[in-house]
Scaffold this motif. Structure first.
Motif, short mmCIF file in Angstrom:
data_model
loop_
_atom_site.label_atom_id
_atom_site.label_comp_id
_atom_site.label_asym_id
_atom_site.label_seq_id
_atom_site.Cartn_x
_atom_site.Cartn_y
_atom_site.Cartn_z
N VAL A 52 -40.48 40.62 4.08
CA VAL A 52 -40.23 39.74 5.22
C VAL A 52 -38.72 39.58 5.39
O VAL A 52 -37.95 39.72 4.44
CB VAL A 52 -40.88 38.35 5.04
CG1 VAL A 52 -42.39 38.43 5.07
CG2 VAL A 52 -40.41 37.67 3.76
N LEU A 53 -38.32 39.29 6.61
CA LEU A 53 -36.93 39.00 6.92
C LEU A 53 -36.80 37.51 7.16
O LEU A 53 -37.54 36.94 7.97
CB LEU A 53 -36.51 39.76 8.19
CG LEU A 53 -35.14 39.43 8.77
CD1 LEU A 53 -34.04 39.89 7.81
CD2 LEU A 53 -34.96 40.06 10.14
N CYS A 54 -35.87 36.86 6.46
CA CYS A 54 -35.65 35.44 6.67
C CYS A 54 -34.91 35.26 8.00
O CYS A 54 -33.86 35.85 8.23
CB CYS A 54 -34.82 34.84 5.54
SG CYS A 54 -34.48 33.08 5.76
N ILE A 55 -35.49 34.43 8.87
CA ILE A 55 -34.89 34.16 10.18
C ILE A 55 -34.47 32.70 10.32
O ILE A 55 -33.89 32.33 11.33
CB ILE A 55 -35.84 34.57 11.32
CG1 ILE A 55 -37.17 33.84 11.20
CG2 ILE A 55 -36.04 36.07 11.35
CD1 ILE A 55 -38.09 34.00 12.40
N ASP A 56 -34.77 31.88 9.30
CA ASP A 56 -34.44 30.45 9.39
C ASP A 56 -34.17 29.90 8.00
O ASP A 56 -35.08 29.74 7.20
CB ASP A 56 -35.60 29.69 10.04
CG ASP A 56 -35.36 28.18 10.13
OD1 ASP A 56 -34.21 27.75 9.92
OD2 ASP A 56 -36.32 27.45 10.39
N ASP A 57 -32.91 29.60 7.72
CA ASP A 57 -32.56 28.99 6.44
C ASP A 57 -32.07 27.55 6.62
O ASP A 57 -31.41 26.98 5.75
CB ASP A 57 -31.54 29.83 5.68
CG ASP A 57 -30.22 30.01 6.43
OD1 ASP A 57 -30.06 29.43 7.54
OD2 ASP A 57 -29.34 30.72 5.93
N SER A 58 -32.41 26.94 7.75
CA SER A 58 -31.97 25.57 8.04
C SER A 58 -32.92 24.54 7.44
O SER A 58 -34.07 24.83 7.14
CB SER A 58 -31.87 25.36 9.55
OG SER A 58 -33.15 25.46 10.14
#
Length: 84
Positions: free
Chosen positions: A6-12
């Protein structure tokens, strides 16, 4: 269960109690080793091979990630990572 990338698209908005070494980073590819329902939030969560998880932070919200389906997608992500 089969593992997948998977590709991380949200690290907030990660919990403050989570040390930096155990946080996901937007734009990075991870390997999902387990999928589970996160009971308190009633959402799906991913356990990642690259993160040394600990209770109660064993899973990350699935919505933080974009599943990679094939080799072509992985090549595209690698190219994007090089531009960051």
């Amino acid at each position: 269960m089969a593992q997948f990338k998977v590709l991380c698209i949200d690290d907030s908005k990660l919990p403050n109690q989570l040390p930096p070494s155990r946080r996901v980073v937007a734009g990075k590819v991870y390997t999902v080793i387990e999928v589970a329902r996160m009971e308190l939030q009633s959402i799906l969560g991913y356990k990642l091979a690259e993160i040394d998880s600990f209770f109660p932070y064993e899973y990350f919200k699935a919505s933080r990630f974009l599943p990679l389906q094939d080799k072509e997608s992985e090549v595209l992500v690698e190219e994007l990572e090089e531009t960051l």
